[in-house]
Design an enzyme around this catalytic site. Structure first.
Site, mmCIF file in Angstrom:
data_model
loop_
_atom_site.group_PDB
_atom_site.id
_atom_site.type_symbol
_atom_site.label_atom_id
_atom_site.label_comp_id
_atom_site.label_asym_id
_atom_site.label_seq_id
_atom_site.Cartn_x
_atom_site.Cartn_y
_atom_site.Cartn_z
ATOM 1 C CG ASN A 27 -1.879 1.194 1.114
ATOM 2 O OD1 ASN A 27 -2.015 2.169 0.255
ATOM 3 N ND2 ASN A 27 -3.052 1.088 1.931
ATOM 4 C CG PHE A 28 3.777 2.151 -2.187
ATOM 5 C CD1 PHE A 28 4.342 1.955 -0.910
ATOM 6 C CD2 PHE A 28 4.539 1.670 -3.471
ATOM 7 C CE1 PHE A 28 5.465 1.011 -0.755
ATOM 8 C CE2 PHE A 28 5.565 0.518 -3.141
ATOM 9 C CZ PHE A 28 6.096 0.527 -1.681
ATOM 10 C CB SER A 29 -2.140 5.029 -2.247
ATOM 11 O OG SER A 29 -3.028 3.830 -2.136
ATOM 12 C CB CYS A 30 -2.503 4.133 3.307
ATOM 13 S SG CYS A 30 -3.469 4.572 4.901
ATOM 14 C CG ASN A 81 -6.032 3.606 -0.066
ATOM 15 O OD1 ASN A 81 -7.033 3.716 0.564
ATOM 16 N ND2 ASN A 81 -4.709 2.829 0.186
ATOM 17 C CB THR A 82 -9.669 6.459 1.549
ATOM 18 O OG1 THR A 82 -8.029 6.370 1.891
ATOM 19 C CG2 THR A 82 -10.503 5.236 1.983
#
Length: 252
Positions: A27-30, A81-82
């Site tokens: 996850n590189f977008s949290c 992602n969100t």
């Protein structure tokens, strides 16, 4: 990134792979991953940093990871992602919400309103992957309010190999997954599809440019005029005539 961060990544990968997993999704977008410390979303927004961390992971991992940058030699993309957001301000206290001891920080926004945004991103990524990469060697996973079989079908029609569910299960429980699968099967039966591959990416060809839409609309209007259909003058653009003509311009 400091050397101890590389060691931490390597240790994490070792521990995770000991569980017998088949793939890693990094996850590189949290937005909640402490981006101020160059973590989470900050990695995905920094090409050099993404390439560095990707190199550590690929060098250490023995299973194929699915991550967010094909140009960095990753095997797949998960989107989206969100979305970073500020939920609101309390007009009585003048403090942001939600707050912890009176303070807050921007966080990830999900729920139904992000679904159209997610669809557009998946569509754009799928078109890019189709034109620039070997689709047999890369995968695309659609995320963004998948709560029904129809939601899942939309992502697949836009080129996704798989879909993922998070908020829906949190809100409705794991029973949602079975309901989603049954609804997806119903959709496939309606169109006589026997597998996901029968309709994956089927809607991509219908996306074009604004200029092309204008051209197509003008051509359709000329064709209607040629057979004397449609409204003939401005005075006809009233009431039911206005609604009927407007609908005709966007009909499938």
């Amino acid at each position: 990134m400091e050397e101890y961060d590389k060691a931490a990544w390597e240790e994490l990968i070792d521990r995770v792979e000991q569980t017998g997993i088949d793939a890693l999704e990094i996850n590189f977008s949290c937005p909640h991953g402490m981006p101020e410390r160059k973590m989470g979303a900050a990695v995905g927004q920094d090409c050099a940093l993404l390439e560095e961390v990707r190199g550590w992971i690929n060098a250490k991992a023995t299973v194929p990871p699915a991550r967010v940058a094909l140009l960095s030699l990753c095997e797949g993309v998960s989107a989206i992602n969100t979305i970073m957001s500020v939920m609101g301000i309390n007009l009585k206290t003048l403090r942001p919400e939600p707050c912890v001891e009176g303070y807050s920080t921007p966080g990830g926004y999900s729920s139904k309103s992000v679904h159209p945004i997610a669809l557009e991103k998946v569509m754009s990524i799928a078109k890019m992957m189709k034109s620039e990469f070997d689709l047999d060697q890369h995968s695309l996973s659609g995320i963004g309010v998948v709560e029904t079989g129809g939601d899942a079908a939309e992502f697949i029609l836009l080129g996704a190999n798989t879909v993922q569910v998070c908020t829906g299960v949190m809100m409705h429980g794991y029973g949602l997954v079975k309901k989603l699968c049954e609804e997806l099967k119903d959709f496939m039966k309606m169109h006589n599809f026997s597998s996901i591959e029968d309709f994956r990416g089927a809607s991509l060809e219908y996306f074009t440019t604004h200029m092309d839409l204008v051209r197509r609309q003008q051509e359709a209007m000329q064709q209607r005029k040629a057979i004397k259909t449609g409204l003939q003058s401005d005075k006809d653009w009233t009431g039911d005539g206005f609604v009927k003509e407007s609908e005709s311009m966007v009909s499938n």
